[in-house]
Every structure is written in structure tokens, then in C-alpha cells.
Scaffold this motif. Structure first.
Motif, PDB file in Angstrom:
ATOM      1  N   CYS A 131      24.533  13.388   2.423  1.00  0.00           N
ATOM      2  CA  CYS A 131      25.019  14.751   2.439  1.00  0.00           C
ATOM      3  C   CYS A 131      25.279  15.124   3.900  1.00  0.00           C
ATOM      4  N   CYS A 150      20.274  19.543   3.380  1.00  0.00           N
ATOM      5  CA  CYS A 150      21.010  19.873   2.150  1.00  0.00           C
ATOM      6  C   CYS A 150      20.049  19.908   0.954  1.00  0.00           C
ATOM      7  N   HIS A 205      21.419  20.454  -2.067  1.00  0.00           N
ATOM      8  CA  HIS A 205      22.338  20.095  -3.154  1.00  0.00           C
ATOM      9  C   HIS A 205      22.686  21.261  -4.074  1.00  0.00           C
ATOM     10  N   CYS A 227      28.223  17.766   0.284  1.00  0.00           N
ATOM     11  CA  CYS A 227      27.066  17.323  -0.521  1.00  0.00           C
ATOM     12  C   CYS A 227      27.521  16.214  -1.471  1.00  0.00           C
ATOM     13  N   VAL A 228      26.740  15.119  -1.531  1.00  0.00           N
ATOM     14  CA  VAL A 228      27.129  14.000  -2.405  1.00  0.00           C
ATOM     15  C   VAL A 228      26.483  14.105  -3.798  1.00  0.00           C
ATOM     16  N   VAL A 229      25.647  15.128  -3.994  1.00  0.00           N
ATOM     17  CA  VAL A 229      24.997  15.301  -5.294  1.00  0.00           C
ATOM     18  C   VAL A 229      25.822  16.267  -6.146  1.00  0.00           C
TER      19      VAL A 229
HETATM   20 ZN    ZN Z   1      23.359  17.510  -0.920  1.00  0.00          ZN
END
Ligand code: ZN
Ligand code: GDP
Length: 311
Positions: A272, A277, A279, A285-287
Motif C-alpha cells: 500500500c 494504510c 485499507h 491501497c492494494v487491499v
Molecule cells: Zn491498504
């Protein structure tokens, strides 16, 4: 005095034959003075041993591998998170709370569903698949029908285990079922002694007067470790009926969800964008939010945020 039962697993040269025997021990006053609490499950150093009367004194406590607060047990190797498929039915929100609390202890755990005989195959498959999508691989059994125990017993071999779960799912029944397979030698003299005096058997049965209120007597919770087949131990008292999430922080909550762990891993080495982060759709953000338990994650995050602000 409060006695604790200590099993000898190592002894000075010449005394090795005492391995496996047990001693009734008091705790050295100095340890209490420096507030070193001795927990059931602790590995301790015992001195002043009277091998004839089987008495001794706990002089030191070794470093703990792990610690559970409710019930108070040290060096726990595994938790059994117990739910039932019916009476009561699993509630995803409650299930999630228990799973998060279990994850937050850092102790390996197994999720077990009891009362399989009350539901059909489809229901079992439904929960197996649903839990799989959450990242878990539960066991299914029936304490009443004594079925499905093998996998669990293998998992508990040589371990110290605490059973946790909401009320009514069969925790006490499971503990009783696991312990009664045990052949306790009625002839063992210390067993007789312990039976005769429950004060000694219930390690840590302590009656104290509350200093704050000065009111009446309250008895601290006591817990014993029961031997189970295969060299393991099981706490006789089940744990966290109501997960408090006290060990979970805003930052650590994400780590208690296998779904988030997986998404973060899949995106390695990129993370992220922001280090802190949580989320919630922050930039970079990668979530993602497209998974079943995301709403629970958000609810719990809110709860923890409020708690952290109050503190
Ligand atoms: Zn995140
Ligand atoms: P606890 O509150 O989690 O300790 O649950 P208990 O062990 O007190 O059990 C709650 C109720 O569930 C009791 O009436 C038990 O007899 C019942 N129970 C436990 N295991 C089973 C099972 O495998 N099948 C069914 N049908 N009932 C069970």
C-alpha cells in the motif's frame, strides 16, 4: 497456603528417577513480592524438595512461550476455537470476532464445528466452503456421537491446549470427552491426595479480599491442566466467551484477516502506498473491498478506533 501441582521433568544428577512424578509446591514469598505471578502451565524451578512428602517450593519462573489471559494459562501451544453447526448456529459476525481474537494471540489454532449430527451433509459442505473462502480449514465433529475425534486428537498430541468459543457450543462437553479417554491410575498416591483435597487439585484456588472495595470475598478464577492422550494437556476451563479484542490495534487488525494477508502477499513486492494504510480505500491501497468479511473488518476497525481514542 496455596499449592500448585508441579510435574517433574528434569532433576539434578542422582535424582533422575523422579522424572514424571509430581510435587505439591508453595510459591516462594520473594516471587510474590516482586509480582512474578506463577501461572498454570509455567515451567518453574523448584527447590527445598522433600521427596518423601512430595513437597517443594517454586523459586523461579522460566520465560514463557505464550500466555493466554482468559483462562490464565502459560505456554499454550494451541487454541481450539469451537462453534456448533446448530443450537446455536454459527453467526458470521461472532465467528469473525472469535477468529480475530484467536489470531491476535499469535498462538496456532484450529477451528472446530461441533454437533454435526444435527445438520445434513449440505450444511457441512456449505460451512466448509464458506470458511475456506475466509482462509480457514475447519474440522467437523460430534461430541455427543463421539465422531470425528481422530483428526483433532492427532492435532493436540503433545500440546497444551485451551478451548475457546461462545456459550452453548459444547466446550465443556468436548473437554470432558477428551479427558475421559485418559486412564488415570487410581492407585497413584498423589492422585488420591489431590482427590481428597480439592484445594490442592484446583491449582491457583485463591480466595482474596478485594482491596479497592474492601467488600467481601472474591475468588480468583482457577484453572487446571488435564492430561489428554498423547502426552498433551488441556485446560479444564474454557476461554474467552466474549472476545475483548484488547490486544488488537488499528494497525494489527488487518493482519488477523487471512483475506487481507493474501491480498498483501499477492501484491508483493509493492505495498500500500502509505505505511499506515488501514485499507479504507486510501490512495494506492492494494487491499480491495470485494470480499465477504470486509464489512466486519470495517466495523471492528471503528470499534478499535473508538477504544484507542478513549485511552
Ligand atoms: Zn491498504
Ligand atoms: P459450553 O457452554 O460451550 O461449555 O457447552 P456445553 O458443553 O455446556 O454444551 C451445551 C449443550 O450442547 C449441552 O446441552 C450439551 O449436551 C450439548 N451438546 C454438546 N455436544 C453436543 C453434540 O455433539 N451434539 C448435540 N446435539 N448436542 C451437544
Amino acid at each position: 497456603a496455596n499449592f500448585m501441582r508441579v510435574i517433574v521433568d528434569a532433576a539434578a544428577p542422582g535424582l533422575e528417577h523422579h522424572r514424571g512424578s509430581d510435587l505439591l509446591c508453595v510459591v516462594r514469598a520473594l516471587l510474590k513480592k516482586i509480582r512474578r505471578r506463577v501461572l498454570v502451565g509455567d515451567r518453574v524451578l523448584v527447590g527445598a524438595v522433600d521427596w518423601t512428602d512430595r513437597r517443594g517450593m517454586i523459586e523461579d519462573v522460566f520465560e514463557r512461550r505464550s500466555e493466554v489471559a482468559d483462562p490464565p494459562v502459560a505456554n499454550v501451544d494451541r487454541l481450539v476455537v469451537l462453534f456448533s453447526l446448530d443450537q446455536p448456529r454459527p453467526e458470521p459476525a461472532t465467528l469473525t470476532r472469535f477468529l480475530v481474537e484467536a489470531e491476535s494471540t499469535g498462538i496456532p489454532f484450529v477451528l472446530v464445528f461441533n454437533k454435526v449430527e444435527l445438520v445434513d451433509e449440505q450444511t457441512i459442505a456449505y460451512w466448509r466452503d464458506r470458511l475456506k473462502s475466509w482462509g480457514y480449514d475447519p474440522l467437523f465433529l460430534s461430541v455427543d456421537k463421539q465422531s470425528g475425534f481422530t483428526a483433532l486428537e492427532e492435532m493436540l498430541e503433545g500440546q497444551t491446549t485451551v478451548v475457546v468459543g461462545p456459550s452453548g457450543v459444547g466446550k465443556s462437553s468436548l473437554i470432558n470427552a477428551l479427558r475421559c479417554n485418559q486412564n488415570i491410575s487410581e492407585e497413584d498416591p498423589i492422585h488420591k491426595l489431590l482427590e481428597q483435597n480439592s484445594k490442592w487439585f484446583g491449582e491457583q484456588r485463591v480466595g482474596t479480599v478485594s482491596k479497592k472495595s474492601g467488600k467481601g470475598k472474591h475468588t480468583t478464577r482457577h484453572v487446571s491442566l488435564l492430561p489428554i492422550p498423547g502426552q498433551g494437556f488441556l485446560a479444564d476451563t474454557p476461554g474467552f466467551n466474549q472476545p475483548s479484542l484488547m490486544k488488537v490495534t488499528k494497525k494489527s487488525l488487518a493482519e488477523t484477516f487471512p483475506e487481507i494477508r493474501k491480498m498483501l502477499k499477492e501484491n508483493e513486492p509493492s505495498k500500500c502506498l502509505f505505511n499506515d494504510c488501514v485499507h479504507l480505500g486510501e490512495r494506492g491501497c492494494v487491499v480491495k473491498g470485494d470480499w465477504e468479511r470486509y464489512p466486519y473488518y470495517l466495523q471492528m476497525l471503528d470499534e478499535i478506533k473508538i477504544r484507542e481514542e478513549i485511552q
